[in-house]
Design an enzyme around this catalytic site. Structure first.
Site, PDB file in Angstrom:
ATOM      1  N   ASP A   1      39.468  18.906  45.834  1.00  0.00           N
ATOM      2  CA  ASP A   1      39.973  18.713  47.198  1.00  0.00           C
ATOM      3  C   ASP A   1      40.984  17.567  47.262  1.00  0.00           C
ATOM      4  OD1 ASP A   1      38.512  20.743  48.474  1.00  0.00           O
ATOM      5  OD2 ASP A   1      36.698  19.511  48.389  1.00  0.00           O
TER       6      ASP A   1
ATOM      7  N   LYS B   1      48.344   4.658  30.096  1.00  0.00           N
ATOM      8  CA  LYS B   1      46.891   4.530  30.206  1.00  0.00           C
ATOM      9  C   LYS B   1      46.515   3.258  30.992  1.00  0.00           C
ATOM     10  CE  LYS B   1      42.817   4.205  27.370  1.00  0.00           C
ATOM     11  NZ  LYS B   1      42.356   3.541  26.173  1.00  0.00           N
TER      12      LYS B   1
ATOM     13  N   ASN C   1      35.556  18.995  37.550  1.00  0.00           N
ATOM     14  CA  ASN C   1      34.170  19.386  37.846  1.00  0.00           C
ATOM     15  C   ASN C   1      33.647  20.298  36.751  1.00  0.00           C
ATOM     16  OD1 ASN C   1      34.727  22.273  38.597  1.00  0.00           O
ATOM     17  ND2 ASN C   1      36.068  21.201  40.033  1.00  0.00           N
TER      18      ASN C   1
ATOM     19  N   ASP D   1      44.907  23.319  50.561  1.00  0.00           N
ATOM     20  CA  ASP D   1      43.773  24.249  50.529  1.00  0.00           C
ATOM     21  C   ASP D   1      44.348  25.654  50.315  1.00  0.00           C
ATOM     22  OD1 ASP D   1      41.680  26.053  51.153  1.00  0.00           O
ATOM     23  OD2 ASP D   1      40.637  24.441  52.206  1.00  0.00           O
ATOM     24  N   ILE D   2      44.243  26.126  49.073  1.00  0.00           N
ATOM     25  CA  ILE D   2      44.895  27.386  48.695  1.00  0.00           C
ATOM     26  C   ILE D   2      44.342  28.537  49.530  1.00  0.00           C
ATOM     27  CG2 ILE D   2      45.406  28.951  46.764  1.00  0.00           C
ATOM     28  CD1 ILE D   2      44.702  26.532  44.889  1.00  0.00           C
TER      29      ILE D   2
ATOM     30  N   PHE E   1      34.479  31.292  48.110  1.00  0.00           N
ATOM     31  CA  PHE E   1      33.163  30.878  47.654  1.00  0.00           C
ATOM     32  C   PHE E   1      32.826  29.567  48.332  1.00  0.00           C
ATOM     33  CE2 PHE E   1      31.515  33.369  44.009  1.00  0.00           C
ATOM     34  CZ  PHE E   1      32.498  34.346  43.988  1.00  0.00           C
TER      35      PHE E   1
HETATM   36  O1  PMT Z   1      32.795  28.693  37.002  1.00  0.00           O
HETATM   37  P1  PMT Z   1      31.288  28.804  36.877  1.00  0.00           P
HETATM   38  O2  PMT Z   1      30.734  27.769  35.938  1.00  0.00           O
HETATM   39  O3  PMT Z   1      30.814  30.202  36.587  1.00  0.00           O
HETATM   40  O4  PMT Z   1      30.659  28.413  38.304  1.00  0.00           O
HETATM   41  C1  PMT Z   1      30.893  29.229  39.428  1.00  0.00           C
HETATM   42  C2  PMT Z   1      31.132  28.399  40.695  1.00  0.00           C
HETATM   43  C3  PMT Z   1      29.892  27.624  41.059  1.00  0.00           C
HETATM   44  C4  PMT Z   1      32.309  27.428  40.473  1.00  0.00           C
HETATM   45  C5  PMT Z   1      31.521  29.445  41.827  1.00  0.00           C
HETATM   46  O5  PMT Z   1      30.448  30.300  42.051  1.00  0.00           O
HETATM   47  C6  PMT Z   1      31.927  28.721  43.110  1.00  0.00           C
HETATM   48  O6  PMT Z   1      31.108  28.363  43.937  1.00  0.00           O
HETATM   49  N1  PMT Z   1      33.256  28.516  43.303  1.00  0.00           N
HETATM   50  C7  PMT Z   1      33.831  27.769  44.443  1.00  0.00           C
HETATM   51  C8  PMT Z   1      33.688  26.304  44.175  1.00  0.00           C
HETATM   52  C9  PMT Z   1      34.272  25.446  45.290  1.00  0.00           C
HETATM   53  O7  PMT Z   1      35.223  24.758  45.056  1.00  0.00           O
HETATM   54  O8  PMT Z   1      33.731  25.609  46.462  1.00  0.00           O
HETATM   55  P2  PMT Z   1      34.167  24.776  47.800  1.00  0.00           P
HETATM   56  O9  PMT Z   1      33.040  25.019  48.728  1.00  0.00           O
HETATM   57  O10 PMT Z   1      34.536  23.399  47.477  1.00  0.00           O
HETATM   58  O11 PMT Z   1      35.477  25.533  48.280  1.00  0.00           O
HETATM   59  C10 PMT Z   1      35.467  26.583  49.229  1.00  0.00           C
HETATM   60  C11 PMT Z   1      36.494  27.640  48.876  1.00  0.00           C
HETATM   61  O12 PMT Z   1      37.811  27.136  49.050  1.00  0.00           O
HETATM   62  C12 PMT Z   1      36.432  28.136  47.457  1.00  0.00           C
HETATM   63  O13 PMT Z   1      36.678  29.539  47.493  1.00  0.00           O
HETATM   64  C13 PMT Z   1      37.581  27.413  46.752  1.00  0.00           C
HETATM   65  O14 PMT Z   1      38.138  28.199  45.688  1.00  0.00           O
HETATM   66  C14 PMT Z   1      38.584  27.278  47.882  1.00  0.00           C
HETATM   67  N2  PMT Z   1      39.447  26.087  47.796  1.00  0.00           N
HETATM   68  C15 PMT Z   1      38.906  24.838  47.880  1.00  0.00           C
HETATM   69  C16 PMT Z   1      39.740  23.727  47.861  1.00  0.00           C
HETATM   70  C17 PMT Z   1      41.122  23.916  47.733  1.00  0.00           C
HETATM   71  N3  PMT Z   1      41.952  22.882  47.689  1.00  0.00           N
HETATM   72  N4  PMT Z   1      41.628  25.163  47.637  1.00  0.00           N
HETATM   73  C18 PMT Z   1      40.819  26.236  47.670  1.00  0.00           C
HETATM   74  O15 PMT Z   1      41.295  27.387  47.564  1.00  0.00           O
END
Ligand code: PMT
Length: 399
Positions: free
Chosen positions: A280, A290, A211, A307-308, A324
């Protein structure tokens, strides 16, 4: 001890040892942190590094000679001593420590030490036997009595082949001890683990799913925690960013590697801040070779990544968790549902998509916790990070 801040003036004294090359990086890191740097070198130091190198890095004339007519017509050394908010001598050789301890002032730098009313620090660098010699031990004790802060030296293999104490601390360690207090600040004495950047999930040896995360927000967060006294471990996906000073950075590629690195460094953590955009799903069967272009369609089977954040939040005696939420619609509704489903303490929600969130300098956050919320309006990610960790501090202390 007062810590250096962005906007302060640092006089960097460089004396004649092989570690002088590390002081170029030191000057660069201080400037990057917003500190104004001027360099004074001893004659011997110029045998190791050319003054032009420091001049190029700092944009300031480098001074060596006490009897330089161009500067001394107006008592330039006194003006320089008054200018400094901090005098740092790095590397400080055994000889220079001796001259400081005995108040000799026979060159520009030693004169500045006597004339400078500001805090003085030294980062010694010398052979292990020189460092352990009684004469040096006495000189160092005397300097400490004179109020000089001694940084290091570090243990390890030396340029001369000996092993033991005597190496100059790494540039980032020096910056960290002068700029970031571990005795003061909202997170003093706390350990914080932060994730940042994207993850890459291999499809084959040359392709991956990922991403647009640049790591800007996560790195700003890690720096904000460190500036408030925290010991910070930053687990970062692949991003093009310099190491933030004073922070332990662990680079990973995939979600699985990020998961392993987080759990390895989690013991003892007080706060876990998950800013990484973790994939995810990952390809179920990454191909060893390849993939060939065969047919009109290609189906990729994906399997769920761990999911960490949710797993950290599920720990019985785990840290405070800040997540976030990156959303393209229904920001508050979706974020609140993530707060509950992942069982975390706080969530910072941002709108992402066209011209929002990813890879930009500025961002805005809606922050939610079980019984409250706050709006952090559009501003630089650095300022946003500072505001966000103040909210974490309030809620964390309340726990
Ligand atoms: O890096 P930049 O370019 O500055 O951009 C910042 C940002 C937009 C990436 C940042 O502000 C942000 O939103 N980060 C979280 C992105 C995300 O993956 O969001 P989510 O809604 O998909 O995930 C929810 C939360 O679960 C997040 O805290 C993520 O780190 C965590 N997660 C998600 C999936 C996973 N397998 N493990 C996780 O820990």
């Amino acid at each position: 001890m007062k810590h250096l801040e962005a906007g302060n003036n640092l006089l960097l004294g460089v004396t004649g040892g092989i570690a002088a090359y590390k002081s170029v990086e030191l000057a660069r890191l201080f400037i990057k942190a917003g500190v104004n740097v001027r360099v004074v070198m001893t004659e011997a130091a110029t045998r190791f590094v050319n003054p032009i190198t420091f001049q190029a890095i700092t944009g300031e004339t480098v001074r060596v000679d006490l009897f330089d007519q161009a500067h001394e017509a107006a008592m330039g050394h006194i003006e320089l001593a008054r200018w400094a908010d901090h005098l740092l001598i790095a590397p400080a050789t055994g000889d220079f420590l001796a001259r400081m301890a005995h108040g000799l002032a026979d060159d520009l730098l030693s004169t500045l030490y006597l004339a400078c009313p500001a805090q003085v620090s030294v980062a010694p660098a010398m052979n292990v036997h020189m460092w352990e010699h009684d004469a040096t031990r006495r000189n160092v004790s005397r300097l400490i009595e004179q109020g000089v802060q001694v940084l290091g030296p570090a243990l390890g293999e030396q340029a001369c082949g000996d092993t033991g104490p005597g190496r100059m601390l790494e540039a980032a360690e020096i910056v960290s001890s002068l700029m970031y207090s571990s005795e003061a600040g909202l997170f003093a004495g706390r350990k914080v683990v932060v994730t940042a950047g994207p993850t890459r999930e291999a499809v084959d040896p040359v392709r991956f799913i990922s991403n647009r995360s640049s790591g800007k927000m996560g790195f700003a967060l890690a720096e904000a925690f460190a500036a408030e006294g925290a010991e910070v471990v930053l687990v970062s996906g692949p991003v093009n960013r310099d190491d933030p000073p004073g922070i332990q950075r662990i680079d990973v590629i995939s979600a699985q590697q990020m998961y392993e690195a987080v759990f390895k460094h989690l013991p003892g953590a007080d706060v876990f801040a998950a800013c990484a955009a973790v994939a995810d799903y990952r390809p179920a069967n990454p191909q060893p070779q390849k993939l060939k272009k065969n047919g009109e369609h290609l189906e990729l089977k994906l399997v769920k990544n761990p999911d960490i954040l949710a797993e950290v939040a599920a720990l019985s005696d785990g840290p405070f968790t800040l997540g976030f939420a990156a959303e393209t619609q229904k920001l508050v509704e979706n974020a609140r549902s993530k707060l509950t489903s992942k069982g975390i303490d706080m969530i910072a929600a941002n709108l992402v998509g066209k011209g929002r969130g990813f890879d930009l300098e500025d961002n805005a956050l809606k922050v939610l916790w079980s019984d409250g919320e706050a709006d952090l309006p559009m501003q630089s990610k650095k300022n946003l990070a500072r505001a966000l960790i103040s909210l974490v501090a309030e809620q964390y202390v309340r726990e």
